[in-house]
Write an enzyme that holds these catalytic residues in place. Structure first.
Site, PDB file in Angstrom:
ATOM      1  N   GLY A   1      32.881 -27.460 -38.584  1.00 11.74           N
ATOM      2  CA  GLY A   1      31.962 -28.571 -38.359  1.00 11.74           C
ATOM      3  C   GLY A   1      30.579 -28.209 -38.855  1.00 11.74           C
ATOM      4  O   GLY A   1      30.423 -27.343 -39.719  1.00 11.74           O
ATOM      5  N   SER A   2      29.570 -28.855 -38.286  1.00 11.82           N
ATOM      6  CA  SER A   2      28.210 -28.674 -38.790  1.00 11.82           C
ATOM      7  C   SER A   2      27.628 -27.333 -38.349  1.00 11.82           C
ATOM      8  O   SER A   2      28.040 -26.754 -37.340  1.00 11.82           O
ATOM      9  CB  SER A   2      27.338 -29.811 -38.271  1.00 11.82           C
ATOM     10  OG  SER A   2      27.305 -29.770 -36.865  1.00 11.82           O
TER      11      SER A   2
ATOM     12  N   PHE B   1      26.232 -35.109 -47.106  1.00 13.25           N
ATOM     13  CA  PHE B   1      27.504 -35.652 -46.615  1.00 13.25           C
ATOM     14  C   PHE B   1      27.624 -37.138 -46.956  1.00 13.25           C
ATOM     15  O   PHE B   1      28.051 -37.962 -46.137  1.00 13.25           O
ATOM     16  CB  PHE B   1      27.665 -35.403 -45.112  1.00 13.25           C
ATOM     17  CG  PHE B   1      28.917 -34.607 -44.808  1.00 13.25           C
ATOM     18  CD1 PHE B   1      29.132 -33.374 -45.400  1.00 13.25           C
ATOM     19  CD2 PHE B   1      29.912 -35.113 -43.967  1.00 13.25           C
ATOM     20  CE1 PHE B   1      30.281 -32.643 -45.154  1.00 13.25           C
ATOM     21  CE2 PHE B   1      31.073 -34.392 -43.712  1.00 13.25           C
ATOM     22  CZ  PHE B   1      31.244 -33.156 -44.302  1.00 13.25           C
TER      23      PHE B   1
ATOM     24  N   GLU C   1      22.056 -30.857 -46.440  1.00 15.19           N
ATOM     25  CA  GLU C   1      23.453 -31.223 -46.689  1.00 15.19           C
ATOM     26  C   GLU C   1      23.530 -32.734 -46.459  1.00 15.19           C
ATOM     27  O   GLU C   1      23.218 -33.209 -45.365  1.00 15.19           O
ATOM     28  CB  GLU C   1      24.382 -30.489 -45.722  1.00 15.19           C
ATOM     29  CG  GLU C   1      25.836 -30.818 -45.998  1.00 15.19           C
ATOM     30  CD  GLU C   1      26.805 -30.227 -44.979  1.00 15.19           C
ATOM     31  OE1 GLU C   1      26.492 -30.214 -43.778  1.00 15.19           O
ATOM     32  OE2 GLU C   1      27.892 -29.799 -45.412  1.00 15.19           O
TER      33      GLU C   1
ATOM     34  N   GLY D   1      34.676 -35.384 -26.844  1.00 15.07           N
ATOM     35  CA  GLY D   1      33.554 -34.940 -27.666  1.00 15.07           C
ATOM     36  C   GLY D   1      33.030 -33.585 -27.242  1.00 15.07           C
ATOM     37  O   GLY D   1      33.806 -32.683 -26.891  1.00 15.07           O
TER      38      GLY D   1
ATOM     39  N   CYS E   1      32.695 -30.441 -46.974  1.00 18.62           N
ATOM     40  CA  CYS E   1      31.791 -29.295 -46.814  1.00 18.62           C
ATOM     41  C   CYS E   1      31.493 -28.622 -48.146  1.00 18.62           C
ATOM     42  O   CYS E   1      30.405 -28.095 -48.341  1.00 18.62           O
ATOM     43  CB  CYS E   1      32.417 -28.292 -45.848  1.00 18.62           C
ATOM     44  SG  CYS E   1      34.079 -27.803 -46.327  1.00 18.62           S
TER      45      CYS E   1
ATOM     46  N   GLU F   1      33.428 -22.169 -39.475  1.00 17.89           N
ATOM     47  CA  GLU F   1      33.440 -22.693 -40.855  1.00 17.89           C
ATOM     48  C   GLU F   1      32.506 -23.889 -40.864  1.00 17.89           C
ATOM     49  O   GLU F   1      32.831 -24.942 -40.306  1.00 17.89           O
ATOM     50  CB  GLU F   1      34.857 -23.102 -41.253  1.00 17.89           C
ATOM     51  CG  GLU F   1      35.786 -21.934 -41.477  1.00 17.89           C
ATOM     52  CD  GLU F   1      35.324 -21.010 -42.592  1.00 17.89           C
ATOM     53  OE1 GLU F   1      34.487 -21.418 -43.418  1.00 17.89           O
ATOM     54  OE2 GLU F   1      35.790 -19.865 -42.621  1.00 17.89           O
ATOM     55  N   LEU F   2      31.338 -23.746 -41.498  1.00 18.33           N
ATOM     56  CA  LEU F   2      30.258 -24.705 -41.272  1.00 18.33           C
ATOM     57  C   LEU F   2      29.870 -25.471 -42.534  1.00 18.33           C
ATOM     58  O   LEU F   2      30.673 -25.642 -43.437  1.00 18.33           O
ATOM     59  CB  LEU F   2      29.072 -23.952 -40.662  1.00 18.33           C
ATOM     60  CG  LEU F   2      29.451 -23.069 -39.461  1.00 18.33           C
ATOM     61  CD1 LEU F   2      28.266 -22.285 -38.951  1.00 18.33           C
ATOM     62  CD2 LEU F   2      30.063 -23.905 -38.340  1.00 18.33           C
ATOM     63  N   GLY F   3      28.634 -25.912 -42.563  1.00 21.33           N
ATOM     64  CA  GLY F   3      28.180 -26.798 -43.634  1.00 21.33           C
ATOM     65  C   GLY F   3      27.937 -26.067 -44.936  1.00 21.33           C
ATOM     66  O   GLY F   3      28.128 -24.855 -45.054  1.00 21.33           O
TER      67      GLY F   3
HETATM   68  P1  NAD Z   1      30.177 -31.767 -35.943  1.00 21.40           P
HETATM   69  O1  NAD Z   1      29.675 -30.377 -35.888  1.00 21.40           O
HETATM   70  O2  NAD Z   1      29.305 -32.848 -35.468  1.00 21.40           O
HETATM   71  O3  NAD Z   1      31.549 -31.908 -35.116  1.00 21.40           O
HETATM   72  C1  NAD Z   1      32.649 -31.057 -35.329  1.00 21.40           C
HETATM   73  C2  NAD Z   1      33.475 -30.965 -34.059  1.00 21.40           C
HETATM   74  O4  NAD Z   1      32.708 -30.352 -33.029  1.00 21.40           O
HETATM   75  C3  NAD Z   1      33.926 -32.308 -33.476  1.00 21.40           C
HETATM   76  O5  NAD Z   1      35.233 -32.148 -32.982  1.00 21.40           O
HETATM   77  C4  NAD Z   1      32.948 -32.530 -32.342  1.00 21.40           C
HETATM   78  O6  NAD Z   1      33.465 -33.377 -31.322  1.00 21.40           O
HETATM   79  C5  NAD Z   1      32.772 -31.115 -31.832  1.00 21.40           C
HETATM   80  N1  NAD Z   1      31.554 -30.859 -31.085  1.00 21.40           N
HETATM   81  C6  NAD Z   1      30.358 -31.508 -31.146  1.00 21.40           C
HETATM   82  N2  NAD Z   1      29.470 -30.929 -30.313  1.00 21.40           N
HETATM   83  C7  NAD Z   1      30.105 -29.887 -29.720  1.00 21.40           C
HETATM   84  C8  NAD Z   1      29.711 -28.902 -28.774  1.00 21.40           C
HETATM   85  N3  NAD Z   1      28.483 -28.872 -28.262  1.00 21.40           N
HETATM   86  N4  NAD Z   1      30.619 -27.974 -28.389  1.00 21.40           N
HETATM   87  C9  NAD Z   1      31.872 -27.979 -28.902  1.00 21.40           C
HETATM   88  N5  NAD Z   1      32.298 -28.892 -29.788  1.00 21.40           N
HETATM   89  C10 NAD Z   1      31.426 -29.832 -30.204  1.00 21.40           C
HETATM   90  O7  NAD Z   1      30.585 -31.944 -37.475  1.00 21.40           O
HETATM   91  P2  NAD Z   1      31.071 -33.259 -38.206  1.00 21.40           P
HETATM   92  O8  NAD Z   1      29.899 -34.157 -38.386  1.00 21.40           O
HETATM   93  O9  NAD Z   1      32.280 -33.780 -37.546  1.00 21.40           O
HETATM   94  O10 NAD Z   1      31.523 -32.676 -39.627  1.00 21.40           O
HETATM   95  C11 NAD Z   1      30.665 -32.531 -40.677  1.00 21.40           C
HETATM   96  C12 NAD Z   1      30.209 -31.101 -40.816  1.00 21.40           C
HETATM   97  O11 NAD Z   1      31.328 -30.224 -40.857  1.00 21.40           O
HETATM   98  C13 NAD Z   1      29.470 -30.862 -42.104  1.00 21.40           C
HETATM   99  O12 NAD Z   1      28.359 -30.051 -41.862  1.00 21.40           O
HETATM  100  C14 NAD Z   1      30.495 -30.131 -42.957  1.00 21.40           C
HETATM  101  O13 NAD Z   1      29.939 -29.339 -43.962  1.00 21.40           O
HETATM  102  C15 NAD Z   1      31.224 -29.326 -41.951  1.00 21.40           C
HETATM  103  N6  NAD Z   1      32.556 -28.962 -42.432  1.00 21.40           N
HETATM  104  C16 NAD Z   1      32.786 -27.648 -42.751  1.00 21.40           C
HETATM  105  C17 NAD Z   1      34.012 -27.265 -43.264  1.00 21.40           C
HETATM  106  C18 NAD Z   1      34.282 -25.826 -43.644  1.00 21.40           C
HETATM  107  O14 NAD Z   1      35.433 -25.468 -43.802  1.00 21.40           O
HETATM  108  N7  NAD Z   1      33.266 -24.991 -43.811  1.00 21.40           N
HETATM  109  C19 NAD Z   1      35.027 -28.228 -43.433  1.00 21.40           C
HETATM  110  C20 NAD Z   1      34.755 -29.552 -43.101  1.00 21.40           C
HETATM  111  C21 NAD Z   1      33.516 -29.907 -42.578  1.00 21.40           C
END
Ligand code: NAD
Length: 490
Positions: free
Chosen positions: A234-235, A387, A385, A214, A290, A256-258
């Site tokens: 991710g977020s 989700f 957002e 994680g 996303c 690439e975020l939310g």
């Molecule tokens: P998240 O940010 O919780 O997790 C994403 C990744 O980051 C996971 O692998 C997690 O283990 C890791 N992570 C968590 N904390 C971290 C830290 N402190 N340092 C480094 N890595 C860490 O996101 P999620 O809940 O898995 O996914 C949903 C989000 O992702 C939504 O906001 C969605 O919009 C976004 N998303 C964006 C795209 C895009 O292309 N823009 C694509 C898919 C999902």
């Protein structure tokens, strides 16, 4: 035709980590099937203390990989695409079970992943640089793109294979080594399976490694001095932290975020088609995308009819376990925390004045597709957002008001406009602040060859896709060469 090679091999990855070879881990991560809550598989957990040694091995392997002719690297990428294609049945089943997606979603994910590999193999066709003018005409002056070295890739759980591959494939094809950290909830299709893939495709040991864990493993990866680029999907909240850590360690970061992507329906739109697209944009993969349509912005003249059609469509969608039940359109939410969050946003929005037209209820891990009418800036569903499978509908007084509402967000990932007049669609599209815009379609769309990415809080301006991968995954080097030694007055 079978190659005899199998990629879906829990007997290989169970309890193991992969850094060029499989090693038994001291502790493990259980991957649960969201539809049943049962353990679907077990992978080894990586240890922060092991990261330096993994990075050192990766860097040593990268030197040989970068020196391998580009044609050879491209052939390995094409072979990997072929291996995935040959095992598509089993891989699709695993994607469905691990991510809780319907078959169509899993097929799209696999096809996109194969597409990324094929496009990455084609990157070698592009010129590697430029011949520059030099004041001394006897000198050759060249600007050339060279690999970054070691690339870290951090991915989410919703499309774990595709979102990993859109970074991993171009990074490898362009001569980098990769450390991939998938989300622990999808450690198999997002990590272990890809380790098996590159192992079998012929990527030399150490060039591709998977780090299971994680936030601690993610932060450990970002802190590694040898990692020169971190791509993070991710977020926005975690993206901010990733950006901070990457800057502190002086490395490039692609975020690439939310999103809260606007879906505009103008008064001249084909409402049946618009509601169909809107339902798809908000409910596909339970809204856990996303680019999901986060706000339906509908012209006042047509909003009642639009809501009727959208509500009817939502009510017709079958909810359940897509792997075990035929005809399911809406599968499980990834985990109970996320399910509770979706429900809380829906019910706090109703308490703030939104009208619940359908949905708003869960059964086990499943949430009924939900339509919220009368959404305005006082309502949580307007800003957040979600989700989850929720379509918040906002009324726009006219075209200008629709554009204003579309841009009333910190995000800027995708967007869409439904209209009977293309010139009107083009006019509105030009004024939406988003990295992607679709006229007479919905907001969810991706292809390997497009510059994928968002504006505002949806990212930091980086773009994935074969149009921009050279920029993202390589760096410039200037080289001059003279036939004779240069002479100086010293
Ligand atoms: P998240 O940010 O919780 O997790 C994403 C990744 O980051 C996971 O692998 C997690 O283990 C890791 N992570 C968590 N904390 C971290 C830290 N402190 N340092 C480094 N890595 C860490 O996101 P999620 O809940 O898995 O996914 C949903 C989000 O992702 C939504 O906001 C969605 O919009 C976004 N998303 C964006 C795209 C895009 O292309 N823009 C694509 C898919 C999902």
């Amino acid at each position: 035709m079978s190659t005899g090679i199998r990629l879906v091999t829990p007997e290989v990855w169970s309890g193991q980590v992969f850094d060029g070879r499989w090693r038994k881990a001291a502790s493990t991560i259980s991957v649960l099937e969201p539809a049943t809550g049962e353990v679907l598989g077990i992978v080894g957990a990586s240890e922060v203390t092991a990261l330096d040694a993994i990075a050192e091995r990766a860097l040593a392997a990268q030197r040989g990989w970068a020196a391998t002719p580009a044609e050879e690297r491209a052939a390995i990428m094409r072979h990997a695409a072929d291996l995935l294609d040959r095992e598509r049945g089993e891989i699709i089943n695993l994607i469905m079970r691990e991510t809780g997606g319907v078959r169509g979603k899993a097929e799209t994910e696999l096809n996109g992943t194969i597409g990324e590999l094929i496009h990455s193999a084609a990157l070698l066709i592009a010129p590697e640089g430029q011949v520059l003018a030099h004041p001394d005409p006897s000198k050759l002056s060249i600007a050339r793109r060279v690999p970054l070295g070691l690339v870290g890739v951090i991915t989410p759980w919703n499309f774990p294979m595709l979102l990993a591959m859109r970074s991993v494939a171009p990074a490898l094809a362009l001569g980098n080594a990769v450390l991939l950290k998938p989300d622990p909830q999808t450690s198999m299709v997002g990590g272990a399976l890809l380790a098996r893939l590159f192992e079998e495709a012929g990527v030399p040991a150490g060039v591709f490694s998977v780090l299971n864990g994680g936030a601690d493993i993610g932060e450990g990866l970002i802190a590694l001095p040898a990692v020169r680029l971190v791509t993070f999907t991710g977020s926005t909240a975690v993206g901010r932290r990733v950006g901070e850590l990457a800057s502190r360690n002086l490395k490039k970061v692609a975020l690439e975020l939310g999103g809260k992507s606007p879906f505009i329906v103008l008064d001249d739109a084909d409402l049946e088609a618009a509601a169909s697209a809107g339902a798809w944009g908000s409910f596909l993969h339970q809204g856990q995308i996303c680019m999901a349509s986060g706000r339906h912005i509908v012209h006042r003249k047509v909003v009642d009819d639009y809501l009727d059609i959208l509500t009817r469509k939502a009510e017709q969608l079958k909810v359940g376990d897509p792997f075990r039940t035929e005809g399911v359109a809406i599968g499980p939410i990834i985990n109970s925390k996320q399910l509770a969050r979706v429900d809380e946003i829906v019910h706090s929005s109703v308490a703030a004045g939104a009208r619940l037209l359908t949905g708003g209820v869960s059964q086990g891990p499943f949430y009924r597709p939900t339509v919220l009418a009368g959404v305005n800036p006082q309502v949580p569903a307007y800003h957040l957002e979600i989700f989850g499978p929720v379509a918040p509908v906002v009324v726009a007084e006219d075209e200008e008001d629709a554009i204003r509402i579309a841009n009333d967000t910190e995000y800027g990932l995708s967007s869409a406009v439904q209209t009977g007049a293309l010139e009107r669609g083009l006019r509105v599209a030009a004024r939406i602040n988003a990295g992607m815009v679709h006229i007479n379609d919905q907001t969810i769309s991706d292809l390997p060859g497009i510059p994928f990415g968002g504006m505002g809080q949806s990212g930091n301006g980086s773009r994935f896709g074969s149009t921009t991968n050279w920029e993202e995954f390589t760096q410039w080097r200037w080289m001059t060469a003279g036939a004779t030694p240069a002479r100086y007055p010293f």
